[in-house]
Design a protein around this motif. Structure first.
Motif, PDB file in Angstrom:
ATOM      1  N   ARG A  49       4.293  -0.439   5.365  1.00 20.58           N
ATOM      2  CA  ARG A  49       2.890  -0.237   4.891  1.00 20.58           C
ATOM      3  C   ARG A  49       2.572  -1.588   4.474  1.00 20.58           C
ATOM      4  O   ARG A  49       3.484  -2.789   4.289  1.00 20.58           O
ATOM      5  CB  ARG A  49       2.393   0.529   3.741  1.00 20.58           C
ATOM      6  CG  ARG A  49       2.525   2.098   3.966  1.00 20.58           C
ATOM      7  CD  ARG A  49       1.608   2.525   4.965  1.00 20.58           C
ATOM      8  NE  ARG A  49       1.334   4.038   5.248  1.00 20.58           N
ATOM      9  CZ  ARG A  49       2.268   4.879   6.014  1.00 20.58           C
ATOM     10  NH1 ARG A  49       3.454   4.018   6.539  1.00 20.58           N
ATOM     11  NH2 ARG A  49       2.421   6.084   6.134  1.00 20.58           N
ATOM     12  N   PRO A  50       1.161  -2.207   4.811  1.00 20.92           N
ATOM     13  CA  PRO A  50       0.750  -3.705   4.380  1.00 20.92           C
ATOM     14  C   PRO A  50       1.365  -3.976   2.815  1.00 20.92           C
ATOM     15  O   PRO A  50       0.985  -3.447   2.022  1.00 20.92           O
ATOM     16  CB  PRO A  50      -0.531  -3.591   4.592  1.00 20.92           C
ATOM     17  CG  PRO A  50      -0.922  -2.752   5.389  1.00 20.92           C
ATOM     18  CD  PRO A  50      -0.238  -1.481   5.090  1.00 20.92           C
ATOM     19  N   ALA A  85       7.867   1.816  10.823  1.00 20.69           N
ATOM     20  CA  ALA A  85       7.517   0.664  10.189  1.00 20.69           C
ATOM     21  C   ALA A  85       6.203   0.442  11.025  1.00 20.69           C
ATOM     22  O   ALA A  85       5.775   1.049  12.154  1.00 20.69           O
ATOM     23  CB  ALA A  85       8.259  -0.480  10.195  1.00 20.69           C
ATOM     24  N   MET A  86       5.271  -0.561  10.601  1.00 15.87           N
ATOM     25  CA  MET A  86       4.194  -0.807  11.098  1.00 15.87           C
ATOM     26  C   MET A  86       3.744  -2.368  11.058  1.00 15.87           C
ATOM     27  O   MET A  86       4.348  -3.129  10.501  1.00 15.87           O
ATOM     28  CB  MET A  86       2.729  -0.182  10.367  1.00 15.87           C
ATOM     29  CG  MET A  86       2.614  -0.673   9.092  1.00 15.87           C
ATOM     30  SD  MET A  86       1.106   0.240   8.307  1.00 15.87           S
ATOM     31  CE  MET A  86       0.044  -1.005   9.085  1.00 15.87           C
ATOM     32  N   TYR A  87       2.882  -2.948  12.001  1.00 20.36           N
ATOM     33  CA  TYR A  87       2.598  -4.380  11.977  1.00 20.36           C
ATOM     34  C   TYR A  87       1.012  -4.223  11.454  1.00 20.36           C
ATOM     35  O   TYR A  87       0.234  -3.242  11.657  1.00 20.36           O
ATOM     36  CB  TYR A  87       2.732  -5.075  13.124  1.00 20.36           C
ATOM     37  CG  TYR A  87       2.115  -4.604  14.333  1.00 20.36           C
ATOM     38  CD1 TYR A  87       2.417  -3.612  15.144  1.00 20.36           C
ATOM     39  CD2 TYR A  87       0.744  -5.382  14.802  1.00 20.36           C
ATOM     40  CE1 TYR A  87       1.761  -3.474  16.300  1.00 20.36           C
ATOM     41  CE2 TYR A  87       0.237  -5.180  16.013  1.00 20.36           C
ATOM     42  CZ  TYR A  87       0.579  -4.207  16.595  1.00 20.36           C
ATOM     43  OH  TYR A  87      -0.017  -3.801  17.937  1.00 20.36           O
ATOM     44  N   TRP A  88       0.469  -5.307  10.627  1.00 24.48           N
ATOM     45  CA  TRP A  88      -0.795  -5.126  10.385  1.00 24.48           C
ATOM     46  C   TRP A  88      -1.595  -6.492  10.491  1.00 24.48           C
ATOM     47  O   TRP A  88      -2.802  -6.706  10.413  1.00 24.48           O
ATOM     48  CB  TRP A  88      -0.913  -4.447   8.875  1.00 24.48           C
ATOM     49  CG  TRP A  88      -0.311  -5.598   7.896  1.00 24.48           C
ATOM     50  CD1 TRP A  88      -0.938  -6.452   7.009  1.00 24.48           C
ATOM     51  CD2 TRP A  88       1.078  -5.435   7.528  1.00 24.48           C
ATOM     52  NE1 TRP A  88      -0.014  -7.003   5.868  1.00 24.48           N
ATOM     53  CE2 TRP A  88       1.075  -6.554   6.381  1.00 24.48           C
ATOM     54  CE3 TRP A  88       2.332  -4.967   8.009  1.00 24.48           C
ATOM     55  CZ2 TRP A  88       2.499  -6.802   5.882  1.00 24.48           C
ATOM     56  CZ3 TRP A  88       3.276  -5.269   7.281  1.00 24.48           C
ATOM     57  CH2 TRP A  88       3.675  -6.253   6.471  1.00 24.48           C
ATOM     58  N   THR A  89      -0.793  -7.553  10.438  1.00 18.12           N
ATOM     59  CA  THR A  89      -1.460  -8.930  10.648  1.00 18.12           C
ATOM     60  C   THR A  89      -1.656  -9.381  12.113  1.00 18.12           C
ATOM     61  O   THR A  89      -2.334 -10.567  12.366  1.00 18.12           O
ATOM     62  CB  THR A  89      -0.482  -9.977   9.888  1.00 18.12           C
ATOM     63  OG1 THR A  89       0.764 -10.182  10.861  1.00 18.12           O
ATOM     64  CG2 THR A  89      -0.176  -9.698   8.544  1.00 18.12           C
ATOM     65  N   GLY A  90      -1.611  -8.390  12.912  1.00 21.90           N
ATOM     66  CA  GLY A  90      -1.749  -8.792  14.493  1.00 21.90           C
ATOM     67  C   GLY A  90      -0.489  -8.804  15.279  1.00 21.90           C
ATOM     68  O   GLY A  90       0.496  -8.525  14.616  1.00 21.90           O
ATOM     69  N   ARG A  97      -4.787   1.839  -9.508  1.00 21.89           N
ATOM     70  CA  ARG A  97      -5.986   1.539  -8.599  1.00 21.89           C
ATOM     71  C   ARG A  97      -7.375   1.943  -9.308  1.00 21.89           C
ATOM     72  O   ARG A  97      -8.206   1.205  -9.000  1.00 21.89           O
ATOM     73  CB  ARG A  97      -5.773   2.478  -7.581  1.00 21.89           C
ATOM     74  CG  ARG A  97      -5.053   2.181  -6.396  1.00 21.89           C
ATOM     75  CD  ARG A  97      -5.530   2.610  -4.926  1.00 21.89           C
ATOM     76  NE  ARG A  97      -4.568   2.004  -3.967  1.00 21.89           N
ATOM     77  CZ  ARG A  97      -4.665   0.970  -3.205  1.00 21.89           C
ATOM     78  NH1 ARG A  97      -5.476   0.092  -3.799  1.00 21.89           N
ATOM     79  NH2 ARG A  97      -3.532   0.969  -2.478  1.00 21.89           N
ATOM     80  N   GLU A 123       1.047  -1.259  -0.154  1.00 17.73           N
ATOM     81  CA  GLU A 123       0.147  -0.124  -0.174  1.00 17.73           C
ATOM     82  C   GLU A 123       0.766   1.327  -0.180  1.00 17.73           C
ATOM     83  O   GLU A 123       2.070   1.145   0.434  1.00 17.73           O
ATOM     84  CB  GLU A 123      -0.926  -0.027   1.209  1.00 17.73           C
ATOM     85  CG  GLU A 123      -1.937  -1.148   1.106  1.00 17.73           C
ATOM     86  CD  GLU A 123      -2.855  -1.303   2.249  1.00 17.73           C
ATOM     87  OE1 GLU A 123      -2.705  -0.578   3.101  1.00 17.73           O
ATOM     88  OE2 GLU A 123      -3.723  -2.069   2.194  1.00 17.73           O
ATOM     89  N   GLU A 124       0.279   2.375  -0.436  1.00 18.48           N
ATOM     90  CA  GLU A 124       0.934   3.632  -0.578  1.00 18.48           C
ATOM     91  C   GLU A 124       2.274   3.948   0.422  1.00 18.48           C
ATOM     92  O   GLU A 124       1.974   4.214   1.407  1.00 18.48           O
ATOM     93  CB  GLU A 124       0.257   4.710  -0.919  1.00 18.48           C
ATOM     94  CG  GLU A 124      -0.443   4.835  -2.288  1.00 18.48           C
ATOM     95  CD  GLU A 124      -1.607   3.650  -2.282  1.00 18.48           C
ATOM     96  OE1 GLU A 124      -1.841   2.829  -1.354  1.00 18.48           O
ATOM     97  OE2 GLU A 124      -2.196   3.701  -3.348  1.00 18.48           O
ATOM     98  N   ARG A 154       0.643  -6.435  -0.099  1.00 27.41           N
ATOM     99  CA  ARG A 154      -0.345  -7.090  -0.463  1.00 27.41           C
ATOM    100  C   ARG A 154      -0.246  -8.004  -1.515  1.00 27.41           C
ATOM    101  O   ARG A 154      -1.180  -8.926  -1.589  1.00 27.41           O
ATOM    102  CB  ARG A 154      -1.330  -6.009  -1.051  1.00 27.41           C
ATOM    103  CG  ARG A 154      -1.983  -4.991   0.085  1.00 27.41           C
ATOM    104  CD  ARG A 154      -2.658  -5.812   0.957  1.00 27.41           C
ATOM    105  NE  ARG A 154      -3.198  -4.745   2.213  1.00 27.41           N
ATOM    106  CZ  ARG A 154      -3.420  -5.135   3.402  1.00 27.41           C
ATOM    107  NH1 ARG A 154      -3.505  -6.389   3.775  1.00 27.41           N
ATOM    108  NH2 ARG A 154      -4.105  -4.353   4.395  1.00 27.41           N
ATOM    109  N   ARG A 171      -7.103  -5.478 -11.988  1.00 25.57           N
ATOM    110  CA  ARG A 171      -6.879  -5.722 -10.500  1.00 25.57           C
ATOM    111  C   ARG A 171      -5.915  -6.933 -10.578  1.00 25.57           C
ATOM    112  O   ARG A 171      -4.691  -6.903  -9.590  1.00 25.57           O
ATOM    113  CB  ARG A 171      -7.912  -6.168  -9.647  1.00 25.57           C
ATOM    114  CG  ARG A 171      -8.961  -5.412  -9.475  1.00 25.57           C
ATOM    115  CD  ARG A 171      -8.586  -4.419  -8.221  1.00 25.57           C
ATOM    116  NE  ARG A 171      -9.578  -3.388  -7.938  1.00 25.57           N
ATOM    117  CZ  ARG A 171     -10.889  -3.548  -7.640  1.00 25.57           C
ATOM    118  NH1 ARG A 171     -11.216  -4.855  -6.988  1.00 25.57           N
ATOM    119  NH2 ARG A 171     -11.634  -2.554  -7.336  1.00 25.57           N
TER     120      ARG A 171
END
Lengths: 671, 295
Positions: free
Chosen positions: A153-154, A140-145, A184, A13-14, A156, A189
């Motif tokens: 970013r996540p 950084a981030m976490y997104w799956t838990g 997008r 993601e962006e 995909r 897709r």
């Protein structure tokens, strides 16, 4: 060995635009290291990116590691059959597979083990996940838990192809494949790709993978929009931002009501640049035109919807700015000084009111006039204004504009306007002395305060931008020709003085281009004020190419060595009577004729350099370590006096004298 | 052209169709939809949750007496929480814009980095501001931490700026000109609100009273937090009322701030006081949730 192309696309993601180039460099480096560590040969590695994909392509990747042979040595042959059987059992092979090797210590059993080279695809499958997740991000981030994968970013989707085959692996629950995704809204897709058609397939789906292609498209589009009547105000940093927040960049030209041109240009340009990411446009005479260029992330705006939308946003922003301008005039800067008590400068260093008072004192200490003090008093008041709360980049500038509108003397207004300068090493210093005093006071107060409370920059951590502040001080002192004592400016803080030393050396070396050894030589002779340092440097640099100078530098090193070896501590009276006629006496006479630095550094240096033959002759003909202790001390004293005199301008022993490594010459300063 | 309330209906319907509970605004003053318990408390813990609600959000310092066409003391946010965030969350979000009549193939959408942080709530997240033809219409955040707690499931939070979005769709330069419903402008509904609260917040709010109220609400919250550990029946314990006290404190802090009544030295300290309460409630809430699971 067969060589194959490889393609990796990490679909994300962006990603924040400014993080992308660094991430690509890191990805490329760790991928190259992986291949080298795995003994897999490869050709060129290329990276590219859009906001939604990081792409790495490698050419000529070796399809398989070479087999390797390892000789495992065992017990001496003489140890007997039991030992041999034990050794074979340990290796899991039959004893008949063992062989005998002859070493200087005798005959030994050994086993030749062949390790099959692994397929590149297998190696890649195994390590790509950690290479991808190992890309360093500023945030950084976490997104799956909780405890899940971390990335900017996540993630995909993922494309990983070695020639025609997918390299299978999984990252954060996403499996690699050969399916990418388009723009997008303008693209499909799911798009099946091969290495050969990857870029064209994406282009058909409105994604330009290559940053260079996006840059070129933006530039060409702008040129076509502007024609001859308007000029772009070039902004390379903004261009890079736009290159990395778009997959399908298309510039459009918008306009605004010329009535807004009555607002200060600085405000208009900031609104367009920082809030809307628009390029400003001017007429050929340089005046701001009521137009802007926005870069869309889509292919066209046939109905003008995007243009009109952007124009409406800009109108609202300009209305805000005008509202702020009018609103702020209800209370003059001069009436806002006390309000600064409510604006934090730094928790331990108090409010901006405290800082203002310190700055006013500092301006006085530096020798600033009443206008400078007045400018210092008002310099931070714009922090309480709506305009600056909204457009923080305009701090100082807004203050200056308001001061002018409120009838403060022009010198005061201008000093406020410029007191954050220089904001970079490329930026100019404030144009007038008033601005320089305020700029110095501001930066010095920050530096002194932060150093006093132990907030000293370490490594890449410099939250208060102290390096930039100190660099600004150096630039102002030199280019503003202000012979102020650095030690005093640093408030006597030893750590801050050392910090300044680094900045001074950096400035003369990197910004002004003086060879490092000349900078070191001059600094070693002291750096009480920087105007003086600069003029010593300039004279050294001018005299350096002469042969006398370089050889004299050699002579000075010799003097230093002799004095060191003799552990000369001084304290002996000098007697002319002990001088020997000839080279010693001649050197002394020439020494007495030296004009001294008062004559100017360059003539002084030239005179010192002209002593070179006398020094050479002295070393040739005179024995410093004379048998008579009195004579010996007298000679050492003479050398020591010479050294002292020479060292007033620079420590010549720092000058690199080997031929061929004299660095490039200096540049003139920027203003 | 859709009216303000039609746009709202469509968005609520859109998210309702995607499994969101649609609730009403929280009835205590908040600075943002994030602060409402439906977000702040629900994002904690391992339970999936989906909710959408409009939250009037009060920011006293942003008031402009109704004179600025784009700035409001109280604006309306549509707050959507999807916990955990679905993989196609961005596509779902973009489709929500299409659901209110924005043909994205004719517009320019950009996601620009914008990370969210609330020091008073001990909360932060990573995300973007979503730009539509140069206008910021949504704040998109993946929460990472709330009340100082790392979140088990990462929720996506979508915050739509409803006035802006509507002004965009209706082509209005001033939010006050938005058509709320046929024949009624935004100004007709809200202008007096903006004007009077600006006067109160900037000019007439009594600082001493506000401080007193702050202290009272703080004390009440702390009293409850102190009582929680010893309270036998955890599920009955009034943590939601305790959290309302935190919101009161937070709003009073904002009011005091807009009155210019908080000095430099006090500021950090007062934020710390509110955060301490928020973190206290978050911790107790986590405990209460696990007690519920056990029971």
């Amino acid at each position: 060995m067969k060589r194959l192309p490889f393609l990796l696309e990490i679909g994300v993601e962006e990603i924040p635009d400014w993080m992308i180039p660094t991430a690509l460099a890191a990805l490329s480096a760790s991928f190259g290291k992986l291949l080298r560590d795995s003994n897999l040969a490869f050709g060129e590695i290329r990276t590219d990116a859009t906001p939604r994909r990081l792409v790495l392509r490698a050419e000529g990747l070796e399809v398989k590691q070479a087999d390797s042979v390892e000789v495992v040595s065992g017990p001496p042959k003489s140890a007997g059959a039991g030992a041999a059987a034990g050794f074979a059992r340990k290796l899991g092979v039959d004893a008949t597979a063992l062989e005998t090797v002859t070493t200087p210590k005798g005959e030994y059993l050994a086993y030749r083990r062949t390790a099959k080279g692994r397929e590149a695809a297998a190696v890649l499958s195994e390590v790509l996940p950690s290479i991808i997740l190992g890309i360093p991000w500023p945030k950084a981030m976490y997104w799956t838990g909780k405890g899940g994968a971390r990335f900017v970013r996540p993630i995909r989707w993922m494309v990983a192809l070695l020639s025609k085959k997918v390299v299978p692996f999984e990252v954060a629950g996403v499996a690699s494949g050969n399916v990418t995704t388009g723009h997008r809204r303008l693209g499909k897709r799911k798009i099946r790709v091969s290495i050969a058609d990857y870029e064209t397939k994406l282009e058909e789906n409105s994604v330009l993978v290559s940053a260079a292609a996006r840059r070129a498209k933006i530039e060409a589009g702008i040129a076509a929009l502007l024609g001859d009547g308007l000029c772009l105000r070039a902004d390379p940093a903004l261009l890079e931002t736009l290159v990395y927040i778009t997959e399908c960049p298309t510039p459009i030209l918008g306009g605004f009501d010329p009535q807004y041109l009555s607002l200060p240009e600085e405000v208009l340009v900031t609104v367009m640049r920082h809030h809307q990411k628009y390029f400003s446009v001017s007429y050929p005479d340089g005046k701001l035109a009521p137009n802007f260029i926005a870069v869309m992330n889509t292919s066209a705006d046939p109905d003008g919807l995007v243009r009109r939308g952007n124009e409406r946003v800009l109108r609202a922003r300009f209305n805000d700015a005008r509202f702020f301008w009018d609103f702020d005039q209800h209370k003059k800067l001069a009436d806002r000084v006390e309000d600064l008590a409510n604006v934090t400068f730094q928790a331990k260093l108090g409010s901006y009111l405290d800082k203002t008072r310190r700055m006013m004192d500092l301006v006085g200490e530096l020798g600033g006039c009443d206008n400078s003090r007045r400018a210092a008093e008002l310099s931070k008041c714009d922090l309480t204004c709506e305009m600056v709360k909204e457009f923080t980049d305009l701090q100082g500038i807004v203050g200056g504009l308001y001061a002018r509108a409120q009838g403060e003397p022009e010198d005061v207004a201008r000093a406020i306007y410029e007191h954050y300068k220089p904001v970079s090493m490329e930026d100019s210093i404030p144009a007038r002395p008033e601005g320089r005093f305020v700029a110095l006071a501001d930066k010095l107060d920050t530096l002194r305060g932060c150093f006093a409370i132990g907030m000293v920059p370490t490594g890449s951590k410099d939250p208060f931008a102290l390096r930039r502040a100190a660099q600004g001080v150096v630039k102002i002192l030199v280019e503003g020709r202000m012979p102020l004592a650095v030690e005093q400016l640093a408030g006597g803080n030893a750590q801050l003085i050392e910090f300044f030393r680094d900045r001074v050396e950096y400035y003369f070396r990197e910004v002004r281009g003086f060879p490092y050894d000349e900078v070191r030589a001059v600094m070693a002779a002291g750096w009480p004020d920087l105007v003086d340092v600069e003029s010593r440097l300039a004279s050294i640099h001018a005299v350096r190419p002469t042969e006398n100078f370089v050889r004299l530098a050699g002579g000075v090193k010799r003097i230093k060595n002799i004095l060191r070896q003799a552990q000369f501590a001084g304290g002996f009276g000098f007697s002319e009577d002990l001088l020997e006629a000839g080279p010693e006496r001649d050197l002394y006479d020439e020494f007495l004729r030296l004009p001294g630095a008062a004559a100017g550094y360059r003539p002084a240096l030239e005179a010192i350099a002209s002593l070179r033959p006398a020094v050479d002759l002295f070393f040739d003909k005179v024995l410093v370590n004379a048998p008579d202790p009195g004579v010996r001390q007298n000679r050492l004293t003479l050398l020591s006096d010479l050294l002292t005199e020479f060292s007033k301008i620079a420590d010549f022993s720092e000058i690199v004298t080997e031929a061929g490594d004299a660095p490039a010459g200096p540049r003139s300063c920027t203003n | 052209m859709d009216s303000y309330q039609q746009i709202l209906f469509k968005l609520k319907k859109y998210w309702s169709d995607r499994g969101c509970i649609v609730t009403q605004p929280h009835d205590v003053e908040v600075g943002a939809g994030t602060m409402a318990p439906e977000t702040f408390l629900r994002v904690l813990g391992p339970k999936p949750y989906r909710v959408a609600y409009v939250q009037p959000s009060r920011r006293p310092a942003d008031g402009r007496y109704g004179e600025n066409p784009n700035r409001l003391y109280k604006h309306q946010q549509l707050q959507v929480i999807l916990k955990p965030s679905p993989d196609d969350i961005i596509e779902q979000y973009l489709a929500s814009l299409e659901a209110i009549g924005i043909d994205l193939s004719k517009h320019d959408i950009k996601f620009e980095e914008d990370n969210w942080e609330s020091p008073t709530l001990g909360a932060w997240g990573i995300g973007w501001q979503v730009m539509l033809d140069g206008l910021e219409i949504t704040q998109f955040t993946y929460f990472q931490q709330c009340g100082g707690v790392d979140l088990d499931l990462v929720p996506a939070e979508l915050t739509y700026g409803l006035e802006r979005l509507t002004a965009f769709l209706q082509g209005k330069d001033s939010v006050y000109d938005i058509e709320w419903t046929e024949g009624v402008r935004y100004a007709d509904v809200r202008l007096a609100d903006e004007r009077q609260f600006s006067v109160y917040n900037f000019e007439m709010a009594d600082v001493a009273t506000l401080w007193q109220l702050f202290d009272l609400h703080e004390k009440e919250c702390q009293r409850l937090l102190d009582a929680y550990p010893k309270y036998p029946e955890k599920q009955r314990f009034p943590l939601l009322p305790a959290y309302d006290q935190v919101l009161k404190c937070s709003h009073l802090f904002n009011l005091l701030d807009s009155r210019g009544a908080i000095s430099v030295t006090e500021r950090v300290g007062v934020i710390g006081r509110v955060r301490k309460l928020a973190v206290g409630v978050a911790g107790a809430w986590m405990d209460q949730q696990s007690a519920e699971v056990a029971a």
